[in-house]
Design a protein around this motif. Structure first.
Motif, short mmCIF file in Angstrom:
data_model
loop_
_atom_site.label_atom_id
_atom_site.label_comp_id
_atom_site.label_asym_id
_atom_site.label_seq_id
_atom_site.Cartn_x
_atom_site.Cartn_y
_atom_site.Cartn_z
N THR A 1 0.85 -1.19 0.00
CA THR A 1 0.00 0.00 0.00
C THR A 1 0.88 1.24 0.00
O THR A 1 2.09 1.16 0.27
CB THR A 1 -0.90 0.02 1.24
OG1 THR A 1 -0.08 0.15 2.42
CG2 THR A 1 -1.73 -1.26 1.35
N LEU A 2 0.28 2.39 -0.26
CA LEU A 2 1.05 3.63 -0.23
C LEU A 2 1.56 3.92 1.17
O LEU A 2 2.65 4.48 1.34
CB LEU A 2 0.20 4.80 -0.74
CG LEU A 2 -0.28 4.69 -2.20
CD1 LEU A 2 -1.02 5.97 -2.60
CD2 LEU A 2 0.88 4.41 -3.14
N GLU B 1 2.49 1.65 3.40
CA GLU B 1 3.65 0.78 3.63
C GLU B 1 4.89 1.32 2.93
O GLU B 1 6.00 1.27 3.49
CB GLU B 1 3.32 -0.64 3.16
CG GLU B 1 2.31 -1.35 4.05
CD GLU B 1 1.84 -2.66 3.48
OE1 GLU B 1 1.52 -3.58 4.27
OE2 GLU B 1 1.78 -2.80 2.23
N GLU C 1 2.69 9.90 3.82
CA GLU C 1 1.89 9.21 2.83
C GLU C 1 1.47 10.17 1.71
O GLU C 1 1.37 9.78 0.54
CB GLU C 1 0.65 8.59 3.48
CG GLU C 1 -0.13 7.68 2.58
CD GLU C 1 -1.27 6.96 3.29
OE1 GLU C 1 -1.99 6.19 2.62
OE2 GLU C 1 -1.44 7.17 4.52
N ARG D 1 1.94 9.71 -2.28
CA ARG D 1 0.80 9.82 -3.19
C ARG D 1 1.10 10.82 -4.31
O ARG D 1 0.73 10.61 -5.47
CB ARG D 1 -0.44 10.24 -2.40
CG ARG D 1 -1.75 10.09 -3.18
CD ARG D 1 -2.95 10.32 -2.28
NE ARG D 1 -3.03 9.34 -1.23
CZ ARG D 1 -3.56 8.14 -1.37
NH1 ARG D 1 -4.04 7.76 -2.56
NH2 ARG D 1 -3.61 7.30 -0.36
N THR E 1 1.10 2.80 -9.94
CA THR E 1 0.15 2.13 -9.06
C THR E 1 -0.87 1.34 -9.87
O THR E 1 -0.95 1.44 -11.09
CB THR E 1 -0.60 3.14 -8.18
OG1 THR E 1 -1.37 4.01 -9.02
CG2 THR E 1 0.37 3.97 -7.36
N LYS F 1 -5.02 -0.76 -9.08
CA LYS F 1 -6.15 -0.87 -8.17
C LYS F 1 -6.37 -2.33 -7.77
O LYS F 1 -6.33 -3.23 -8.60
CB LYS F 1 -7.43 -0.32 -8.83
CG LYS F 1 -7.52 1.19 -8.87
CD LYS F 1 -7.73 1.77 -7.45
CE LYS F 1 -7.97 3.27 -7.50
NZ LYS F 1 -8.18 3.83 -6.15
N GLN F 2 -6.60 -2.52 -6.49
CA GLN F 2 -6.96 -3.83 -5.96
C GLN F 2 -8.27 -3.62 -5.22
O GLN F 2 -8.28 -3.29 -4.03
CB GLN F 2 -5.87 -4.36 -5.05
CG GLN F 2 -6.03 -5.83 -4.69
CD GLN F 2 -4.90 -6.31 -3.80
OE1 GLN F 2 -4.73 -5.82 -2.69
NE2 GLN F 2 -4.11 -7.27 -4.28
N ARG G 1 -8.68 -0.24 -3.24
CA ARG G 1 -7.38 0.22 -2.74
C ARG G 1 -6.41 0.53 -3.86
O ARG G 1 -6.39 -0.14 -4.88
CB ARG G 1 -6.75 -0.85 -1.83
CG ARG G 1 -7.51 -1.13 -0.55
CD ARG G 1 -6.64 -1.92 0.42
NE ARG G 1 -6.03 -3.08 -0.21
CZ ARG G 1 -5.00 -3.75 0.32
NH1 ARG G 1 -4.47 -3.35 1.46
NH2 ARG G 1 -4.50 -4.80 -0.30
N THR G 2 -5.60 1.56 -3.62
CA THR G 2 -4.50 1.86 -4.52
C THR G 2 -3.27 1.13 -4.01
O THR G 2 -2.86 1.30 -2.86
CB THR G 2 -4.21 3.38 -4.57
OG1 THR G 2 -5.38 4.05 -5.03
CG2 THR G 2 -3.05 3.68 -5.49
N VAL G 3 -2.67 0.28 -4.85
CA VAL G 3 -1.54 -0.54 -4.43
C VAL G 3 -0.41 -0.43 -5.45
O VAL G 3 -0.60 0.08 -6.56
CB VAL G 3 -1.94 -2.01 -4.24
CG1 VAL G 3 -2.97 -2.16 -3.13
CG2 VAL G 3 -2.48 -2.59 -5.54
#
Length: 270
Positions: free
Chosen positions: A211-212, A214, A223, A227, A240, A242-243, A246-248
């Motif tokens: 994740t952003l 992490e 963060e 971003r 990035t 999408k999951q 969530r943006t991953v």
């Protein structure tokens, strides 16, 4: 007296429990107020929370589940610096409060509890091992696949967090961040053939994505800054996907981008 409390959960735990019980028997002679029943319960609590040997497979699985949920993540501030000296200071602070807390809970003198626990040497050792990998990116060539070490440190830090509310202790922020960074780095190193012996408890954190937040933790950036780096106009853009909602970021892309940050140390085998 010791044989009256025999368990069928394994020799290592029994030896640990018997050794602790014998130490507490000494405490009983030092402090006449301590009842045998109190000693037994204190013995069990110390064995279950501080010793590396756990009594049953169920307990091991439960603790691994706690570690997999990254229970420390909610307390992390990505921009907080982590230093080894401050980390070890936190260990000493938790250890001292632990002595006070156990003494108060069981109405035992501090000297009696200290005699049983000994020193903070083991949690300091665990913190140092975790720091060297999680923060400095140093992985021993022989590996370090001892799940008990990571689980024990996680339990020790969680105990320290519980003392914040009940005893006004200082939050163990650096220890919490170091543990979280260890799990994130294990994900980053998941496809490296030259890194062997990563504990199974950390392998359980692998997801193929970060994740952003992490990434911000590993880069020691906000963060928001991470971003901003995902914008199409950003220099050295972080790509990035999408999951769900969530943006991953795929692990390979996260590692590429982090490797260009001065605050991040790529893992090296030493």
């Amino acid at each position: 007296m010791v044989d009256a409390f025999t368990f069928s959960d394994g020799g290592d735990f029994n030896r640990s429990r018997r050794r602790t019980w014998m130490h507490l028997e000494i405490c009983h002679h030092l402090d006449g107020r301590v009842k045998k029943k109190q000693l037994f319960h204190l013995c069990m609590e110390i064995c279950l929370t501080l010793h590396s040997s756990l009594p049953t497979i169920q307990l091991i699985e439960a603790e691994m589940s706690i570690m997999k949920t990254n229970q420390h993540l909610e307390f992390i501030q990505p921009t907080d610096p982590v230093s080894q000296q401050a980390l070890l200071k936190e260990v000493d602070e938790i250890f001292e409060i632990q002595i006070t807390a156990l003494g108060t809970l069981y109405n035992v003198s501090k000297s009696a509890v200290r005699l049983t626990l000994g020193s903070s040497h083991r949690p300091k050792y665990l913190a140092q091992v975790c720091y060297e990998y999680a923060v400095e990116g140093k992985w021993p060539s022989q590996g370090h696949d001892n799940d008990a070490d990571w689980l024990d440190l996680s339990a020790f830090v969680a105990t320290g967090r519980s003392y914040v509310e009940h005893y006004g202790a200082t939050p163990p922020k650096m220890l919490e961040k170091t543990l979280v960074m260890g799990g994130i780095r294990a994900s980053l190193d998941s496809d490296r053939p030259d890194i062997e012996g990563i504990p199974a408890v950390l392998e359980g954190l692998y997801s193929g994505f970060l994740t952003l937040l992490e990434i911000a933790i590993m880069a020691q950036m906000s963060e928001k800054s991470v971003r901003n780096a995902t914008q199409p106009t950003a220099q050295d853009r972080l790509v990035t996907s999408k999951q769900g909602t969530r943006t991953v970021v795929e692990v390979a892309e996260a590692l590429r981008w982090l490797s260009g940050r001065r605050s991040f140390n790529p893992t090296v085998v030493v």
